[in-house]
Design a protein around this motif. Structure first.
Motif, PDB file in Angstrom:
ATOM      1  N   GLN A 212      -5.148  -0.062  -2.444  1.00 36.22           N
ATOM      2  CA  GLN A 212      -4.167   0.028  -3.540  1.00 36.22           C
ATOM      3  C   GLN A 212      -4.744   0.911  -4.639  1.00 36.22           C
ATOM      4  OE1 GLN A 212      -3.123  -3.760  -5.233  1.00 36.22           O
ATOM      5  NE2 GLN A 212      -1.619  -2.907  -6.638  1.00 36.22           N
TER       6      GLN A 212
ATOM      7  N   ASN B  60      -3.865  -7.625  -1.082  1.00 32.99           N
ATOM      8  CA  ASN B  60      -4.618  -7.071  -2.211  1.00 32.99           C
ATOM      9  C   ASN B  60      -4.936  -8.099  -3.290  1.00 32.99           C
ATOM     10  OD1 ASN B  60      -4.632  -4.496  -1.051  1.00 32.99           O
ATOM     11  ND2 ASN B  60      -2.583  -4.061  -1.852  1.00 32.99           N
TER      12      ASN B  60
ATOM     13  N   SER C 254      -4.644   0.223  -8.538  1.00 32.46           N
ATOM     14  CA  SER C 254      -5.277  -0.942  -9.153  1.00 32.46           C
ATOM     15  C   SER C 254      -6.115  -0.533 -10.355  1.00 32.46           C
ATOM     16  CB  SER C 254      -6.174  -1.661  -8.140  1.00 32.46           C
ATOM     17  OG  SER C 254      -5.408  -2.259  -7.138  1.00 32.46           O
TER      18      SER C 254
ATOM     19  N   ASN D  45      -3.521  -2.763 -15.318  1.00 34.43           N
ATOM     20  CA  ASN D  45      -2.494  -3.455 -14.536  1.00 34.43           C
ATOM     21  C   ASN D  45      -2.820  -4.943 -14.374  1.00 34.43           C
ATOM     22  OD1 ASN D  45      -0.903  -1.193 -14.167  1.00 34.43           O
ATOM     23  ND2 ASN D  45      -1.868  -0.633 -12.229  1.00 34.43           N
ATOM     24  N   SER D  46      -4.103  -5.235 -14.181  1.00 34.69           N
ATOM     25  CA  SER D  46      -4.501  -6.629 -13.982  1.00 34.69           C
ATOM     26  C   SER D  46      -4.298  -7.456 -15.243  1.00 34.69           C
ATOM     27  CB  SER D  46      -5.963  -6.711 -13.536  1.00 34.69           C
ATOM     28  OG  SER D  46      -6.125  -6.106 -12.269  1.00 34.69           O
TER      29      SER D  46
ATOM     30  N   GLY E   2       1.525  -4.162  -5.884  1.00 34.74           N
ATOM     31  CA  GLY E   2       1.689  -2.787  -6.319  1.00 34.74           C
ATOM     32  C   GLY E   2       2.586  -1.965  -5.422  1.00 34.74           C
TER      33      GLY E   2
ATOM     34  N   ARG F 229      -8.669  -8.857  -5.090  1.00 30.21           N
ATOM     35  CA  ARG F 229      -9.007  -8.910  -6.516  1.00 30.21           C
ATOM     36  C   ARG F 229      -9.795 -10.176  -6.865  1.00 30.21           C
ATOM     37  NH1 ARG F 229      -3.964  -6.132  -7.042  1.00 30.21           N
ATOM     38  NH2 ARG F 229      -2.715  -8.010  -7.419  1.00 30.21           N
TER      39      ARG F 229
END
Length: 591
Positions: A558, A528, A561, A565-566, A395, A532
């Motif tokens: 971040q 990051n 997040s 986005n994921s 990101g 996750r």
């Protein structure tokens, strides 16, 4: 009629990604291939006085009375393909790999041809780049002064089921043929002269046992090390014939470095006691005599070839990063107003390895300067692609779609410029699969990279990630474990470690994912992506308090997040995406 033995030039051609093409559009692919054969391939072979003696469905074999005819035929085959593919999308285009060898063959009664001459041509085709022509040294010697194409020396290559290594050359580009070629070495294929690249000679190992059997074994080790190091494309390795003139002679590092024109020397010795053998090796900076690395290896001669392979792999894995580190230190000592593209790349590498937002920003600036100085510098292009993908994953880019598109383009340019560089192929494969483009090509590039340089930690790591994205978790785990075995202490150890964590995640081994990501975050607190996967693994284990704590930690590091986005993470298998997103959802990642 008895069989006939003769010398002939053999051309082997094969369609790139034929299985992918037929899986996408079997009828259309076969129809285009039939038309291509009758309208282009058959007439082109005939025009150059060739004879096709075997078709294999997705390729063919042909004999020619001269290497010149075979090479000109190959160039003409490639030259016509862009126009024939113009109206087709990228995933429907037919492209060829071609291999050419000059050797003895056996002609049977029915006109079929057999023998090593045919087999070597076929094996050379398998290591050629798409739209490239891979040619043996025996064939290249016949045409080296009659081409106007760039030629990359691939060095000695071990070909499947061929007893001895074969020196191979890659003819790149499609242009008019007929005049003189400017032969390029491995280094200049990436836009740099040999003088700008680190150079190394492996000297004959001293035999303190004195017997001929040990002497042969020591020479075999040195030859294998030279061959393996030659696959490291950024390193110029002196040929065996030059380095072996020092066999049996006392050597002074500075003198040898001056005489051979190299920066680094590998020396070694061998001692034997019964069936036990001890080999010592050291890497020396020639100009100063400074020792950069030294180690010793013990083994049993009961399985001499296995021992030779293990020692070679261990030495190569140690030398490659040691030389790279010495080169980085050398570049950092140079005045900042006197840096060339190679120096800028070397300065960027530690910044990438730091894995911080500031480090990646510094690396991006340095690499853009390197590419501006030398737009054909394939290693700098690949490194910039890697940098942009990593920044995107964390990101740290302003425009995600623009960054991923640029990264894919940079990777493609790097592969085009240096299609036999295993590290570049592996980075491109990883970049494509990570940003979700050219999935099938990424798998093909990964397989080629591993075939070229299986002893590279970085090649193993990047390719392991490709297998991750394809859902081949066990195959990925194998690559990451081998990378860790090859180099237990590495400045980019977080990369195979995270790959291993992700592979275990998709294999359902959530405890392993939690344990490994915990170790990664101790080593690289800014990671990051590790956060996750750690959160998702905690959630699938039902450890929701720890999962929510991991998400809180992620959002602090971040803030952008989100599940949205994921969801842009691309996997080949929908099951993988569902497992990943559902874990993050359970962990409490906001929409």
């Amino acid at each position: 009629m008895a069989e006939i033995r003769k010398i002939a030039a053999i051309l082997a051609a094969d369609v790139v990604g034929f299985s992918r093409l037929t899986n996408t559009d079997e009828d259309g692919t076969l129809a285009r291939l039939r038309a291509l054969r009758s309208e282009h391939l058959d007439p082109t072979v005939a025009a150059h006085h060739g004879r096709e003696f075997k078709w294999t469905g997705d390729g063919f074999l042909a004999e020619f009375r001269s290497v010149s005819d075979a090479v000109c035929c190959a160039l003409d085959i490639h030259a016509a393909m862009p126009d024939r593919n113009t109206s087709l999308p990228a995933d429907r285009r037919i492209e060829f790999r071609i291999g050419i060898h000059l050797g003895e063959i056996i002609e049977e009664d029915d006109g079929d041809l057999m023998g090593d001459g045919v087999n070597i041509a076929a094996r050379l085709e398998s290591i050629s780049a798409p739209n490239g022509i891979c040619i043996s040294a025996a064939a290249y010697d016949q045409v080296r002064n009659r081409l106007n194409h760039d030629v990359i020396d691939l060095g000695e290559r071990d070909l499947k089921n061929i007893q001895r290594p074969v020196r191979a050359y890659l003819i790149g580009g499609v242009a008019n043929h007929g005049s003189v070629v400017a032969e390029r070495s491995i280094g200049s294929a990436t836009g740099r002269s040999q003088a700008e690249r680190p150079s190394l000679a492996v000297l004959p190992f001293q035999n303190f046992g004195g017997d001929h059997e040990t002497d042969y074994f020591a020479d075999g080790i040195v030859e294998d090390i030279i061959t393996a190091l030659s696959r490291t494309r950024w390193l110029f390795v002196i040929a065996r014939n030059s380095s072996f003139i020092y066999k049996g002679r006392p050597v002074d590092a500075r003198q040898v470095g001056h005489e051979l024109g190299v920066r680094y020397l590998v020396e070694g010795s061998i001692r034997k006691a019964g069936q036990r053998v001890r080999i010592s090796g050291q890497l020396i900076e020639a100009a100063t005599g400074r020792h950069l690395w030294a180690d010793r290896f013990d083994g049993d001669l009961a399985d001499i070839f296995d021992l030779q392979d293990r020692i070679t792999a261990s030495v190569v894995v140690a030398i490659e990063p040691s030389v790279r580190l010495a080169e980085i230190e050398r570049a950092q000592r140079k005045p900042t107003d006197n840096l060339d593209a190679y120096d800028l790349l070397l300065r960027a590498l530690p910044a990438i390895n730091a894995y911080t937002r500031e480090g990646f920003a510094e690396a991006e600036t340095l690499l853009r300067r390197a590419v501006a100085l030398d737009p054909a510098y394939a290693e700098a292009l690949a490194a910039l692609a890697e940098c942009l993908v990593r920044m995107t994953l964390n990101g740290w880019v302003a425009n995600k779609s623009a960054a991923t598109a640029e990264a894919a383009d940079l990777a493609a340019r790097a592969v085009t410029l240096d299609p036999a560089n295993a590290t570049i192929l592996a980075i491109a494969a990883w970049a494509y699969s990570t940003v979700g483009v050219r999935f099938e090509q990424s798998l093909e590039l990964a397989d080629r990279a591993l075939a070229i340089h299986p002893n590279s930690v970085h090649v193993r790591s990047f390719c392991g990630w490709v297998y991750n994205y394809f859902g081949e978790s066990l195959k990925a785990i194998e690559q990451f474990e081998e990378a860790r075995r090859l180099s237990p202490i590495d400045p980019k150890s977080y990369f195979p470690m995270l790959g291993l964590a992700v592979a275990h995640f998709f294999a359902g081994h959530f405890e392993e994912t939690v344990a490994i990501t915990g170790r990664i975050l101790v080593e690289v607190p800014t990671h990051n992506v590790a956060r996750r996967y750690r959160a998702a693994a905690f959630a699938h284990l039902g450890r929701l308090n720890e999962a929510r704590a991991a998400i809180a930690d992620l959002l602090q590091a971040q803030p952008s997040s989100s599940l949205r986005n994921s969801r842009s993470s691309v996997f080949r298998d929908q099951r993988m995406s569902d497992l990943y997103i559902s874990g993050l959802e359970k962990a409490g990642l906001p929409e």
